[in-house]
Design an enzyme around this catalytic site. Structure first.
Site, PDB file in Angstrom:
ATOM      1  N   CYS A 212      51.422  77.976  16.899  1.00  0.00           N
ATOM      2  CA  CYS A 212      50.115  78.436  17.365  1.00  0.00           C
ATOM      3  C   CYS A 212      50.192  79.602  18.342  1.00  0.00           C
ATOM      4  CB  CYS A 212      49.350  77.275  17.987  1.00  0.00           C
ATOM      5  SG  CYS A 212      49.111  75.905  16.835  1.00  0.00           S
ATOM      6  N   HIS A 352      43.986  78.763  25.955  1.00  0.00           N
ATOM      7  CA  HIS A 352      44.354  78.190  24.658  1.00  0.00           C
ATOM      8  C   HIS A 352      43.293  77.154  24.290  1.00  0.00           C
ATOM      9  CE1 HIS A 352      46.817  76.967  21.315  1.00  0.00           C
ATOM     10  NE2 HIS A 352      46.816  75.714  21.737  1.00  0.00           N
ATOM     11  N   HIS A 389      40.367  76.351  15.536  1.00  0.00           N
ATOM     12  CA  HIS A 389      41.774  76.659  15.792  1.00  0.00           C
ATOM     13  C   HIS A 389      42.443  77.079  14.485  1.00  0.00           C
ATOM     14  CE1 HIS A 389      45.719  76.758  17.255  1.00  0.00           C
ATOM     15  NE2 HIS A 389      45.813  75.581  17.860  1.00  0.00           N
TER      16      HIS A 389
END
Length: 467
Positions: A212, A352, A389
């Site tokens: 990620c 994040h 995401h």
């Protein structure tokens, strides 16, 4: 120029750009490139700026639609429509409204390219056009690509497996049924190669896959390529299209995604006391990066400067994070040091903010460690609350959000944040965007495997003042 273009007579090219010295001074060309590469040795790093941005995301194709969504506080999370999600624990996702035919992809490209590659190429084309660069005056050998992705061609690989195995009923692979493009799907490096082909880049071309944080790290690697003088222009960013049954099942198995299936629009709720996991998404963002002096010389519009970048691994756990945030805090400090930016000069943090219990707690602790009391005075928000995401792509989408925030003087909100969590007690800009003069912003990423990255960006005015 296209890779298959015929050679061009240098004398017919007319005025050259800052990227390509006059061809009549071949020795000087080498000297210039050596000078650029040696700047780092003398503490004179080449400064790197963003001159083009391209975005394909849930709720918005192009930077204008993307920014409108982010500042509205609306969400693009819905029940999965790509397949029947009813057998899965998590049945929501943020899907992009992406039409490859409308994007200009022809039959051969549609046959050859995975959806993620199409996203990346579409974004690269948009960024290239926005940059104002003239392809006829670029030296292809000085143009590179750095592309990130977490699961690369997962969409096409899963489709081909289902075809080959009769939907999993036949375990013997019959090569006669194998797509002639299976290699393109199997090898991740095909993705940056497609971008290089599209923009005519013959310089360094690399693939980054750090989970990620891929979207942050791919841009960070491109910054290094320009700083060290191995390229003058880099196309950098990331793309992921992971909304497939296998990927959904993968995150189901580790309980990382939300199970709030009865309320998809409000399922992604970073830093909220009732959060229960992230919403899977797809998307891409690409940037044109250039040396600051060269961009200035050609009169380019400078969107932002990337003044600091750092990445590290916590070497702790594949999915776990230490509650004290120490490793992320150290990554932030290194990025600030490289940027020569004091912690008190950070005006906004793009978090994040995945919406998992442990991540949001970990991040909050990290900001307090890295910024001290200034963390309590700094707005922090997560765009994952609106666009989900998208794994490796999200870091680049978050860089795009930072660039737009710097340009517009607006902090995007954290949507769906209604219930406080005593362990997440900073200013998370709940529900509504906020006007604020921004000069320096921080964006961070955290990925399974222990990857943690941070980047500092400055607005064009601040970049000019630092020249």
């Amino acid at each position: 120029m296209p890779l298959d273009a015929a050679p061009v007579d240098p004398a017919s090219r007319g005025p050259v750009s800052a990227f390509e010295p006059p061809s009549s001074h071949g020795a000087d060309d080498d000297d210039d490139h050596r000078t650029n590469a040696s700047k780092e040795l003398f503490g004179l790093k080449r400064r790197v700026v963003i001159t083009g941005v391209g975005v394909r995301a849930p709720g918005g194709n192009g930077t204008r639609q993307f920014w409108e969504l982010l500042t509205s506080g609306r969400t693009a999370t819905r029940r999965i429509s790509f397949f029947d999600p009813s057998p899965y624990r998590s049945q929501v996702a943020a899907e992009a409204d992406f039409d490859p035919v409308a994007e200009g992809f022809g039959p051969r490209e549609l046959d050859r390219m995975d959806r993620a590659s199409q996203f990346a190429v579409a974004c690269a084309r948009e960024a290239f056009a926005a940059s104002g660069l003239d392809p006829d005056t670029l030296d292809p050998a000085r143009v590179g690509v750095s592309l990130g992705s977490a699961v690369a061609a997962a969409t096409s690989l899963e489709r081909e497996y289902l075809l080959l195995s009769d939907s999993g009923r036949d375990w013997e692979v019959d090569a006669a049924w194998l797509s002639r493009h299976m290699f393109d799907y199997l090898v991740p490096s095909v993705m940056p190669a497609e971008v290089a082909w599209a923009v005519g880049a013959e310089g360094p071309v690399t693939m980054v896959s750090t989970g990620c944080t891929s979207g942050l790290d791919s841009v960070g690697n491109a910054v290094r390529a320009i700083e060290e003088g191995s390229a003058d222009v880099m196309f950098a960013g990331a793309a992921d299209t992971p909304i497939t049954p296998i990927v959904v099942a993968c995150f189901d198995a580790i309980r990382a995604t939300t199970a709030r299936n009865d309320d998809p629009e409000h399922a992604s709720r970073p830093f909220d006391g009732t959060r229960d996991g992230f919403v899977l998404a797809e998307g891409a963002a690409m940037f044109v990066l250039e040396d600051y002096d060269s961009a200035l010389a050609r009169g380019a519009r400078i969107h932002a400067e990337i003044s600091g970048y750092a990445t590290r691994c916590n070497a702790y756990h594949m999915t776990g994070l230490k509650a004290d945030g120490r490793e992320m805090a150290e990554t932030i400090r290194v990025a600030l040091d490289e940027s020569r930016t004091d912690a008190t000069d950070i005006d906004y943090i793009n978090a994040h903010g995945s919406g998992t219990r442990q991540n949001d707690r970990h991040e909050t602790a990290a900001y307090k460690r890295a910024l001290g009391e200034h963390a309590r005075r700094t707005p922090v928000s997560s765009i994952k609350s609106m666009v989900g995401h998208s794994l490796g792509a999200i870091g680049s989408l978050e860089i795009a959000a930072c660039v737009l925030a710097l340009e517009h003087g607006v902090v995007p909100p954290t949507a769906n944040l209604r219930t406080s969590d005593p362990e997440c007690d900073l200013d998370y800009v709940p529900l509504e965007a906020r006007e604020r003069k921004l000069r320096s912003v921080l964006t961070v990423g955290s990925g399974f495997g222990g990857f943690q990255s941070a980047m500092v960006l400055r607005d064009a005015e601040t970049a000019g003042a630092a020249a």
